[in-house]
Design a protein around this motif. Structure first.
Motif: not given
Length: 162
Positions: A66-86
């Motif tokens: 997420q920090s690298k996406l922000i630095k590259r100018g990509i909004s976190l609204k564009s990232l749909d991250a799921g929950e961690p699963f085993a």
């Protein structure tokens, strides 16, 4: 005088996403707290796959991405991250980049323009984008300002302003 127009889109530059993934991979390889926990990050098309030995570490990998996406100018609204699963002995998170405006969000955008925008402005849904037209360029700029202020759950860009 002819009508002026612009398109409302939600797109992520694939090269910027690739650069962000490469930078995140580099940081994961170098950081001491990721040594020996099997932390990794893969990008296939618009899909990220994050892996680590523990749930805490895989969340840390997501934080780095997420920090690298922000630095590259990509909004976190564009990232749909799921929950961690085993998955076996490791934890995984699947994240996807959102490209295009789906029909529900396009309807929200057109309704917002119709209800709160200047009266001379017309909007129509064209596939995964919204075309906004008006005779007045000032009204179009007011509409852009309205959409920037709106609390929508997508990252909007405004292109083809004519």
């Amino acid at each position: 005088m002819a009508d002026s127009s612009f398109d409302v889109v939600s797109k992520v530059d694939p090269m910027e996403a690739d650069n962000a993934a490469n930078q995140a991979r580099k940081e994961i390889d170098q950081r001491y707290d990721f040594k020996g926990v099997g932390a990794s990050l893969e990008l296939k098309g618009e899909q990220f796959l994050l892996k680590a030995a523990t749930e805490e570490r895989v969340r840390a990998v997501l934080d780095v991405l997420q920090s690298k996406l922000i630095k590259r100018g990509i909004s976190l609204k564009s990232l749909d991250a799921g929950e961690p699963f085993a998955s076996g002995k490791e934890y995984r998170i699947e994240a996807k980049l959102k490209n295009g405006i789906d029909s529900d969000n396009a309807k929200k955008v057109t309704k917002l323009i119709r209800d709160e925008g200047p009266k001379s402005v017309k909007s129509q849904i064209q596939g995964d984008e919204v075309r906004v037209t008006s005779k007045s360029r000032d009204d179009l700029q007011a509409t852009i300002a309205l959409l920037k202020r709106a609390d929508l759950d997508l990252d909007l860009q405004f292109i083809n302003f004519r």
